[in-house]
Enzyme design. Structure first.
Site, short mmCIF file in Angstrom:
data_model
loop_
_atom_site.label_atom_id
_atom_site.label_comp_id
_atom_site.label_asym_id
_atom_site.label_seq_id
_atom_site.Cartn_x
_atom_site.Cartn_y
_atom_site.Cartn_z
N ASN A 193 0.83 -1.19 0.00
CA ASN A 193 0.00 0.00 0.00
C ASN A 193 0.86 1.23 0.00
OD1 ASN A 193 -2.84 -0.45 0.13
ND2 ASN A 193 -2.51 -1.45 2.09
N ASP A 223 -5.41 -5.31 1.89
CA ASP A 223 -6.68 -6.02 2.07
C ASP A 223 -6.57 -7.49 1.68
OD1 ASP A 223 -8.27 -3.94 3.08
OD2 ASP A 223 -8.35 -3.03 1.09
N LYS A 226 11.52 -16.85 -7.95
CA LYS A 226 10.93 -15.79 -8.76
C LYS A 226 10.13 -16.38 -9.92
CE LYS A 226 12.15 -11.82 -11.56
NZ LYS A 226 13.20 -11.08 -12.25
N PRO A 234 -6.65 -10.80 7.52
CA PRO A 234 -7.41 -10.55 8.75
C PRO A 234 -7.51 -9.06 8.99
CG PRO A 234 -5.18 -11.29 9.26
CD PRO A 234 -5.35 -11.43 7.78
N ASP A 235 -8.61 -8.62 9.60
CA ASP A 235 -8.74 -7.20 9.96
C ASP A 235 -8.23 -7.05 11.39
OD1 ASP A 235 -9.71 -4.68 10.87
OD2 ASP A 235 -11.09 -4.67 9.17
N ILE A 236 -7.07 -6.44 11.50
CA ILE A 236 -6.38 -6.35 12.80
C ILE A 236 -7.18 -5.48 13.76
CG2 ILE A 236 -4.22 -5.65 13.94
CD1 ILE A 236 -2.91 -6.07 11.08
N PHE A 238 -8.24 4.35 11.80
CA PHE A 238 -8.03 5.38 10.79
C PHE A 238 -8.78 4.97 9.53
CE2 PHE A 238 -4.79 8.74 11.50
CZ PHE A 238 -4.60 8.54 12.85
N LYS A 286 -17.46 3.47 8.75
CA LYS A 286 -16.32 2.62 9.14
C LYS A 286 -16.23 2.50 10.65
CE LYS A 286 -13.22 2.23 6.17
NZ LYS A 286 -12.20 2.53 5.19
N LYS A 309 -16.22 -1.17 12.25
CA LYS A 309 -15.06 -1.67 13.00
C LYS A 309 -15.37 -1.81 14.50
CE LYS A 309 -12.02 -1.23 9.51
NZ LYS A 309 -11.03 -2.16 8.99
O1 C5P Z 1 -11.17 -1.23 6.18
P1 C5P Z 1 -10.12 -0.21 6.10
O2 C5P Z 1 -8.79 -0.75 5.61
O3 C5P Z 1 -10.48 1.03 5.31
O4 C5P Z 1 -9.93 0.26 7.61
C1 C5P Z 1 -8.94 1.14 8.00
C2 C5P Z 1 -8.63 0.96 9.46
O5 C5P Z 1 -8.59 -0.42 9.82
C3 C5P Z 1 -7.26 1.48 9.80
O6 C5P Z 1 -7.27 1.85 11.17
C4 C5P Z 1 -6.38 0.25 9.56
O7 C5P Z 1 -5.16 0.33 10.27
C5 C5P Z 1 -7.26 -0.86 10.08
N1 C5P Z 1 -7.09 -2.14 9.37
C6 C5P Z 1 -6.57 -3.22 10.04
N2 C5P Z 1 -6.47 -4.43 9.42
C7 C5P Z 1 -6.87 -4.58 8.13
C8 C5P Z 1 -7.41 -3.49 7.46
C9 C5P Z 1 -7.51 -2.29 8.09
O8 C5P Z 1 -6.18 -3.08 11.21
N3 C5P Z 1 -6.76 -5.75 7.54
#
Ligand code: C5P
Length: 406
Positions: free
Chosen positions: A212, A281, A291, A309-311, A331, A345, A349
């Protein structure tokens, strides 16, 4: 300029580190402070008052018998005018002297005569490693702290005597950061803050990957601001080219899965979690050890992806977060409709506070503008440096912690 309006009395006691005090004097002035130098007789053996006079643009005081002061009370006049007295270098002997309240030269006299409540005393020790480790010094440091002095850390490494170890004076830039931090309000004292920052890197093969656009600057500024506010800070950083803020513990990771594991290992000790990282994502279902070669046929490899995973959501749903023991902040980097996306969001979240910004306008920049969204609504924080914004955010977080009245 971080020290505008501050008047620092810079005291030098005897030690080879006096040469670093010249650079420190310059650095303090560059940040907007006015600096009055006071030197002991021993300090003047290592560096001349002329050097410090030229750098501070003020005449240097070395003696309590200095007749230049109309009332002949340099120790009173100098200490009353100071926002802080910084002794750098502070020798083992000078520490022992301070400890006993001795006052047989201008510098020690001035330290003893300072108003305890309004003029803080900061000490930057500098000595040989054996002297630093000696029980007498250890005892003196503890007692000086108990007496209200702020004893800064020491550096490790080569010493002028040829030995190697702890005890050398911290570098001028480190001491400058200590002084700047000292003046920040301790809004997060006793808090343990966990921050994610930077991008993640999801390997496709040994030379390619998905990532990213994130410099990590906002997260690093937040780590610095949280540390300055008195918190114990752990920074989980993706691949970025930034120096670790002073006093911050840093764990380097590559992928989203690594970042999640690092966060899970720290979350139990944290009281605040701030997710600034731009986590990828998706990641490749499989990454190859070798390679992937372009064979010239025009065929492109098939890249199967799976969701990371969404941390933030994971930590926000944890028992500690749900019970209020872990305050989570997210954020959102958006390209448009910031208010609508940030509000949605925050709910998705499950975090009490979400910080929105327009991603393309801030990537890699040193400044940004923020939109804070909580249950009460949204507040704009106008464009400013990321460090200024981080300090504002620290205040906003501190006000929202459980048990704090808004
Ligand atoms: O869903 P999105 O990526 O837009 O969400 C942004 C927020 O979620 C940020 O705080 C980012 O650090 C956190 N995030 C996360 N793990 C992910 C995706 C986003 O902690 N896989």
């Amino acid at each position: 300029m971080e020290l505008s309006g501050k008047h620092i009395v810079l005291g030098l006691s005897g030690g080879i580190a006096c040469y670093k005090a010249a650079e420190l004097c310059r650095a303090l002035i560059k940040e907007g402070a006015t600096v009055q130098v006071v030197m002991t007789e021993a300090a003047a053996q290592f560096i001349t008052p002329v050097t410090l006079q030229a750098l501070s643009q003020r005449s240097v005081y070395t003696s309590q018998w200095d007749a230049r002061e109309a009332n002949n009370m340099a120790h009173i006049n100098l200490s009353r005018a100071a926002d802080a007295i910084l002794i750098a270098p502070c020798s083992a002997d000078f520490m022992a002297k301070l400890l006993h309240g001795r006052a047989d030269d201008l510098l020690s006299l001035m330290c003893l005569a300072r108003p305890l409540e309004s003029v803080p005393l900061l000490l930057a020790p500098a000595m040989n490693r054996e002297m630093w480790a000696h029980p007498a010094t250890v005892r003196n440091v503890a007692q000086l702290r108990a007496d209200g002095a702020t004893v800064l850390g020491v550096g490790a490494g080569d010493q002028a005597c040829g030995e190697t170890g702890d005890g050398r004076m911290r570098e001028p830039q480190e001491l400058l950061a200590d002084v700047i931090a000292f003046f920040q309000p301790k809004l997060l004292a006793g808090q343990r803050v966990l921050i994610t920052a930077g991008p993640t890197f999801e390997a496709i093969d040994p030379v390619r990957g998905i990532t990213n656009r994130s410099s990590g600057k906002m997260g690093f500024a937040l780590a610095r601001a949280a540390h300055e506010a008195g918190a114990d800070v752990t920074l989980v950083a993706g691949p970025v080219a930034l120096a670790t803020p002073q006093g911050v513990r840093r764990l380097d990771v590559q992928s989203a899965q690594d970042m999640l594991q690092a966060c899970l290992s720290q979350a139990d000790q944290a009281s605040i979690f701030i997710a600034t990282a731009a986590v990828a994502d998706w990641r490749p279902v499989a990454s190859t050890d070798q390679k992937i070669k372009k064979d010239g046929s025009g065929q492109v490899p098939h890249l199967a992806l799976q969701e990371n995973p969404d941390i933030l959501a994971t930590l926000a749903q944890s028992k500690r977060a749900q019970s209020g023991a872990l305050f989570c902040v997210g954020f959102a980097a958006e390209s448009h409709d910031l208010l609508a996306h940030a509000t949605a969001k925050r709910q998705r979240k499950g975090v009490p506070l979400l910080v929105g910004n327009i991603g393309p306008a801030t990537f890699g920049q040193d400044d940004n503008a923020l939109l804070l969204v909580d249950a009460q609504g949204a507040v704009d924080i106008p464009r400013a440096s990321k460090l200024s914004l981080a300090r504002i955010l620290v205040r906003e977080i501190a006000q929202r912690l459980p048990g704090t009245a808004l």
